[in-house]
Design a protein around this motif. Structure first.
Motif, PDB file in Angstrom:
ATOM      1  N   ASP A   4      45.220 -31.175 -27.101  1.00 53.77           N
ATOM      2  CA  ASP A   4      45.533 -31.369 -25.689  1.00 53.77           C
ATOM      3  C   ASP A   4      47.050 -31.451 -25.467  1.00 53.77           C
ATOM      4  O   ASP A   4      47.575 -30.933 -24.482  1.00 53.77           O
ATOM      5  CB  ASP A   4      44.857 -32.662 -25.215  1.00 53.77           C
ATOM      6  N   LEU A   5      47.756 -32.094 -26.392  1.00 53.79           N
ATOM      7  CA  LEU A   5      49.227 -32.157 -26.293  1.00 53.79           C
ATOM      8  C   LEU A   5      49.824 -30.760 -26.455  1.00 53.79           C
ATOM      9  O   LEU A   5      50.726 -30.371 -25.707  1.00 53.79           O
ATOM     10  CB  LEU A   5      49.810 -33.068 -27.387  1.00 53.79           C
ATOM     11  N   VAL A   6      49.297 -30.015 -27.437  1.00 56.30           N
ATOM     12  CA  VAL A   6      49.800 -28.664 -27.695  1.00 56.30           C
ATOM     13  C   VAL A   6      49.483 -27.754 -26.500  1.00 56.30           C
ATOM     14  O   VAL A   6      50.238 -26.829 -26.181  1.00 56.30           O
ATOM     15  CB  VAL A   6      49.190 -28.112 -29.006  1.00 56.30           C
ATOM     16  N   ALA A   7      48.368 -28.047 -25.799  1.00 59.56           N
ATOM     17  CA  ALA A   7      47.910 -27.211 -24.670  1.00 59.56           C
ATOM     18  C   ALA A   7      48.965 -27.094 -23.581  1.00 59.56           C
ATOM     19  O   ALA A   7      49.035 -26.081 -22.886  1.00 59.56           O
ATOM     20  CB  ALA A   7      46.617 -27.788 -24.082  1.00 59.56           C
ATOM     21  N   GLU A   8      49.806 -28.127 -23.446  1.00 58.91           N
ATOM     22  CA  GLU A   8      50.821 -28.088 -22.387  1.00 58.91           C
ATOM     23  C   GLU A   8      51.871 -27.008 -22.652  1.00 58.91           C
ATOM     24  O   GLU A   8      52.511 -26.530 -21.732  1.00 58.91           O
ATOM     25  CB  GLU A   8      51.501 -29.463 -22.253  1.00 58.91           C
ATOM     26  N   GLN A   9      52.021 -26.651 -23.955  1.00 55.04           N
ATOM     27  CA  GLN A   9      53.009 -25.610 -24.291  1.00 55.04           C
ATOM     28  C   GLN A   9      52.344 -24.268 -24.631  1.00 55.04           C
ATOM     29  O   GLN A   9      53.037 -23.346 -25.039  1.00 55.04           O
ATOM     30  CB  GLN A   9      53.856 -26.040 -25.509  1.00 55.04           C
ATOM     31  N   SER A  10      51.010 -24.189 -24.503  1.00 50.02           N
ATOM     32  CA  SER A  10      50.331 -22.974 -24.962  1.00 50.02           C
ATOM     33  C   SER A  10      49.444 -22.423 -23.856  1.00 50.02           C
ATOM     34  O   SER A  10      49.167 -23.096 -22.870  1.00 50.02           O
ATOM     35  CB  SER A  10      49.459 -23.284 -26.185  1.00 50.02           C
TER      36      SER A  10
ATOM     37  N   ALA B 110      50.434 -30.500 -15.369  1.00 50.78           N
ATOM     38  CA  ALA B 110      50.893 -30.341 -16.749  1.00 50.78           C
ATOM     39  C   ALA B 110      50.819 -28.880 -17.206  1.00 50.78           C
ATOM     40  O   ALA B 110      51.221 -28.568 -18.323  1.00 50.78           O
ATOM     41  CB  ALA B 110      50.058 -31.229 -17.674  1.00 50.78           C
ATOM     42  N   GLY B 111      50.319 -28.003 -16.341  1.00 52.63           N
ATOM     43  CA  GLY B 111      50.225 -26.582 -16.704  1.00 52.63           C
ATOM     44  C   GLY B 111      49.183 -26.309 -17.783  1.00 52.63           C
ATOM     45  O   GLY B 111      49.288 -25.353 -18.536  1.00 52.63           O
ATOM     46  N   LYS B 112      48.168 -27.186 -17.858  1.00 54.09           N
ATOM     47  CA  LYS B 112      47.142 -27.035 -18.893  1.00 54.09           C
ATOM     48  C   LYS B 112      45.995 -26.165 -18.403  1.00 54.09           C
ATOM     49  O   LYS B 112      45.533 -26.315 -17.279  1.00 54.09           O
ATOM     50  CB  LYS B 112      46.553 -28.410 -19.244  1.00 54.09           C
ATOM     51  N   GLU B 113      45.521 -25.290 -19.299  1.00 53.01           N
ATOM     52  CA  GLU B 113      44.299 -24.557 -18.988  1.00 53.01           C
ATOM     53  C   GLU B 113      43.107 -25.504 -19.118  1.00 53.01           C
ATOM     54  O   GLU B 113      43.054 -26.320 -20.047  1.00 53.01           O
ATOM     55  CB  GLU B 113      44.102 -23.388 -19.957  1.00 53.01           C
ATOM     56  N   THR B 114      42.187 -25.415 -18.161  1.00 55.44           N
ATOM     57  CA  THR B 114      40.957 -26.213 -18.209  1.00 55.44           C
ATOM     58  C   THR B 114      39.780 -25.279 -17.939  1.00 55.44           C
ATOM     59  O   THR B 114      39.982 -24.103 -17.631  1.00 55.44           O
ATOM     60  CB  THR B 114      40.965 -27.316 -17.129  1.00 55.44           C
ATOM     61  N   PHE B 115      38.572 -25.832 -18.013  1.00 53.13           N
ATOM     62  CA  PHE B 115      37.405 -25.026 -17.649  1.00 53.13           C
ATOM     63  C   PHE B 115      37.547 -24.529 -16.208  1.00 53.13           C
ATOM     64  O   PHE B 115      37.179 -23.405 -15.895  1.00 53.13           O
ATOM     65  CB  PHE B 115      36.121 -25.844 -17.806  1.00 53.13           C
TER      66      PHE B 115
END
Lengths: 298, 298
Positions: free
Chosen positions: B164-170, B247-252
């Motif tokens: 989840d932390l890495v998700a913010e940069q990926s 946070a710019g995270k991909e989610t479902f």
């Protein structure tokens, strides 16, 4: 073999063997969790005196325990120690930059990764103890888990760390500082000895003298730590020194003065060795560890 | 009794009973550790849906397990959940101010106390599972510890948090987000069901359908969490919303869109219920929990 070379050989072997256990049990996964396991490995492999695994293996060897099993349990206790250092070094705790002579985990990685790496090493410890490769006997496994959990949680190390935080705002007296240190450092050192005896199937009532030994070396260890913090050299210590005075915390050194503190540590080590009187040469390594504790400079 | 009142009664009972277990097992000591235990109690008592203890107790009840034992194991799983929330809410992680409608632990106390309270709840979980009051059978105890340790550490929840932390940069794709959520949320929900079955002495191979149920409701739960974060109201949710997009995270929801995400959650719940086909009325509570998961708004 002299007591000195017995200790040096054992310390060399334990450093190598604990690293090998961590290396084998912490493979880096080929996915985004890699960063977490790399941080765990960074903290766990290649640093520290490995005093807790040494105590565990030295104790269990007296009772004929297989060294591979003892090393796994030793790595579990060390994982708890390492996780506590990672969290202790965080900016919101001691805010330390240096640990075992290299940047702390939150500097080498980042704070969030440091929190998670500590948490994951915490689980790792219990997973290893509950694994049949550590002991095929579930009675032994459960006692290992229960003993380590008690030493690590609010009745043990975490409770001592809380007292340490409160110490900055309080004027603790000698009995309170003693209690603080028995929890903060002593509980886990005691658990290391106790886990060795549990693996050796020593019943609870047969471990009283070993608990006495562990309690005495635990306090002696902390007094010497306070002396190193008071007098030491950061390069030799591999971590920041002079922190207690800066934080306004009472320590054995501030309460007793350095000379009486050193004398007290020596007395405790003699007392620790006296607890081993029922044992012959098989306890020589535990005796040597006790002496090393007052003689070390880092 | 309708499925609705079955669920409401079970949720009311579990909230009351889990609070009672935490209250009994976390007495405040009369020394400077009091602050630590008060922070643990602040986080553990009186908040949350208690979904994990509910799943554990509903599963174990199908196999005739004593409710007091199941509640202790339920409190252990919940302690892991609560510790992860305390650490997740820290400024260096999600930096949240609100949890279950009240200030997060680091605001109500301080950051260092929050780190330690999380750590001590982490130990508490394993101590409770290794206690004979949870199960008198050490084979069961060890399997409880091993299963919870695996679900919590770098192969489970902590690994998912790292992703989840890495998700913010990926830019994670749907399979990677699915894997992330299976670890971050699914592993502990799955452990709750599995611990209930372990207490019920269901052998490993007899739990396959329960693992299928848990996997499906775990994903459905996370999809609905993403929908709540996307559409929700902080007052109803009891925590900050709109965080993932910020946070710019991909989610479902970002990958599927809200309509397909909701449809997917519904399909997963139907599939979860289908896994319970071997059971009769005794699985009605697990079926009701599955339906609740897609119907909830917080």
């Amino acid at each position: 073999m002299t007591s000195g070379s017995l200790l040096v050989d054992a310390m060399t072997a334990i450093a190598r063997d604990v690293d090998a256990v961590f290396d084998a049990l912490l493979p880096v996964p080929a996915d985004p969790r890699a960063r977490l396991v790399e941080a765990m490995r960074y903290a766990a492999i290649g640093g520290g005196k490995r005093l807790r695994p040494l105590l565990l293996c030295a104790t269990s060897a007296m009772y004929g325990v297989d060294r591979d099993a003892a090393l796994r349990a030793g790595a579990a206790v060390e994982a708890i120690h390492v996780y506590s250092l990672i969290h202790d070094d965080l900016p919101c705790m001691d805010n330390d930059d240096l640990r075992h002579g290299k940047p702390t985990v939150h500097l080498a990685f980042d704070e969030a990764t440091a929190v998670l790496a500590g948490d994951a090493l915490h689980d790792f410890a219990f997973e290893v103890l509950a694994d049949p490769a550590t002991s095929a006997d579930p009675f032994v496994q459960v006692e290992l888990v229960r003993t380590l959990g008690r030493a690590s949680g609010c009745s043990g190390m975490a409770g001592g760390q809380m007292m340490d935080l409160v110490a900055e705002q309080s004027e603790f007296d000698l009995p309170t500082v003693t209690r603080l240190q028995q929890l903060k450092t002593g509980a886990l050192l005691g658990a290391a000895v106790e886990l060795g005896a549990i693996l050796g199937r020593v019943p609870h009532e047969g471990r009283t003298h070993l608990r006495g030994y562990a309690r005495d070396i635990g306090l002696a260890f902390q007094i010497v730590d306070d002396l190193i913090d008071h007098e030491g050299d950061a390069t030799v210590a591999g971590k920041a020194v002079g922190k207690d005075a800066k934080a306004g915390k009472e320590t054995f050194v501030s309460l007793l003065g350095p000379d009486r503190a050193r004398e007290q540590a020596r007395l405790l080590v003699e007392q620790a060795i006296a607890h081993l009187a029922p044992h012959g040469k098989e306890a020589d390594l535990l005796r040597a560890v006790a002496r090393y504790i007052v003689e070390r400079d880092h």
